[in-house]
Scaffold this motif. Structure first.
Motif, mmCIF file in Angstrom:
data_model
loop_
_atom_site.group_PDB
_atom_site.id
_atom_site.type_symbol
_atom_site.label_atom_id
_atom_site.label_comp_id
_atom_site.label_asym_id
_atom_site.label_seq_id
_atom_site.Cartn_x
_atom_site.Cartn_y
_atom_site.Cartn_z
ATOM 1 N N THR A 20 7.087 27.138 -26.714
ATOM 2 C CA THR A 20 6.124 26.914 -27.798
ATOM 3 C C THR A 20 4.894 27.801 -27.587
ATOM 4 N N ARG A 21 4.159 28.016 -28.679
ATOM 5 C CA ARG A 21 2.904 28.774 -28.626
ATOM 6 C C ARG A 21 1.911 28.123 -29.578
ATOM 7 N N PRO A 22 0.617 28.251 -29.300
ATOM 8 C CA PRO A 22 -0.387 27.648 -30.198
ATOM 9 C C PRO A 22 -0.453 28.385 -31.530
ATOM 10 N N ASN A 23 -0.957 27.715 -32.548
ATOM 11 C CA ASN A 23 -1.058 28.311 -33.884
ATOM 12 C C ASN A 23 -2.347 29.135 -33.983
ATOM 13 N N THR A 24 -2.296 30.342 -33.410
ATOM 14 C CA THR A 24 -3.479 31.203 -33.349
ATOM 15 C C THR A 24 -3.138 32.620 -33.814
ATOM 16 N N SER A 61 -1.088 34.377 -31.174
ATOM 17 C CA SER A 61 0.346 34.090 -31.161
ATOM 18 C C SER A 61 1.094 34.932 -32.189
ATOM 19 N N LEU A 62 0.500 35.095 -33.366
ATOM 20 C CA LEU A 62 1.175 35.881 -34.404
ATOM 21 C C LEU A 62 1.169 37.369 -34.034
ATOM 22 N N ALA A 81 0.241 25.517 -41.415
ATOM 23 C CA ALA A 81 0.916 24.526 -40.557
ATOM 24 C C ALA A 81 1.393 23.307 -41.337
ATOM 25 N N TYR A 111 7.924 32.394 -35.638
ATOM 26 C CA TYR A 111 6.685 31.636 -35.878
ATOM 27 C C TYR A 111 7.011 30.172 -36.207
ATOM 28 N N VAL A 144 5.766 28.328 -32.902
ATOM 29 C CA VAL A 144 4.386 27.929 -33.206
ATOM 30 C C VAL A 144 4.341 26.604 -33.959
ATOM 31 N N GLN A 150 6.975 24.650 -34.444
ATOM 32 C CA GLN A 150 7.944 23.742 -33.821
ATOM 33 C C GLN A 150 8.842 23.037 -34.857
#
Length: 208
Positions: free
Chosen positions: A37-41, A44-45, A117, A142, A146, A148
């Motif tokens: 997983t990665r944060p929604n930032t 990340s994109l 999101a 993504y 991100v 999930q």
């Protein structure tokens, strides 16, 4: 919109394994996959864009070089860098354009990651596909890493496709349609099934 989390990830893996003996063998041989997983930032994109058509190690080296240069990876920070400075961070000309376009879209408010999101998958896809250089593979990753979202199969991902062919002992020239048909058997958990495929693929490569 169903998502996976640390609370349900292993349960979903077990459910998939109950219905697919090949996925059972992946867990039996290699254990559960990491829950990637990665944060929604913005970062990340940017990271996912950098991973397009290159190795994960190469993308990470570029991301780390950018982080060295501007400390925190923000739209404002990226837009302060010249083409030459981004090239020194290993950015190609194409990816320089893509990441600049993304930064500009976020600063102008035409893309709002926190709002995205809350959208259904198809709306996330139609929103992000407006960005230069962002296609289905980038959006699939993504959605999976991100947001999930639990039921995405990235047919454009070579590692997932090759792992599926190896695991199911399919011919190399198996069609895209046939692979998508197999993936349908994993609904509504195709994301987690893909993580099992990646785990299988990476574990086999590590052993070699």
């Amino acid at each position: 919109m169903t998502t996976f989390s640390s609370e349900n990830f292993h349960t979903i893996c077990d459910t998939l394994a109950t219905n697919d003996k090949d996925l059972t063998s992946v867990i039996a041989t290699y254990g559960y996959p990491p829950m990637w997983t990665r944060p929604n930032t913005f970062e990340s994109l940017v990271h996912i864009i950098l991973e397009q058509q290159v190795s994960l190690a190469s993308a990470l080296a570029t991301l780390n070089k950018l982080r060295e240069r501007i400390k925190t990876i923000t739209p404002e920070g990226v837009l302060t860098l010249s083409d030459e400075e981004l090239k020194a961070c290993y950015f190609s000309r194409q990816k320089t354009a893509y990441v600049r376009y993304l930064a500009d879209a976020i600063l102008k408010g035409s893309i709002d990651l926190s709002s995205i999101a809350n959208l259904p998958n198809d709306d996330v896809r139609s929103t992000l596909s407006q960005l230069k250089g962002v296609g289905n593979w980038t959006i699939d990753v993504y959605l999976m890493f991100v947001l999930q979202r639990v039921d995405v199969f990235p047919i454009g991902d070579l590692a997932a496709v090759n792992a599926l062919k190896q695991l199911k002992k399919l011919p190399a020239d198996t069609s895209r349609e046939a692979l998508l048909e197999i993936a349908l058997n994993w609904q509504p958990y195709r994301t987690v099934a893909t993580m099992l495929l990646w785990h299988f693929y990476l574990s086999r490569r590590a052993k070699k």
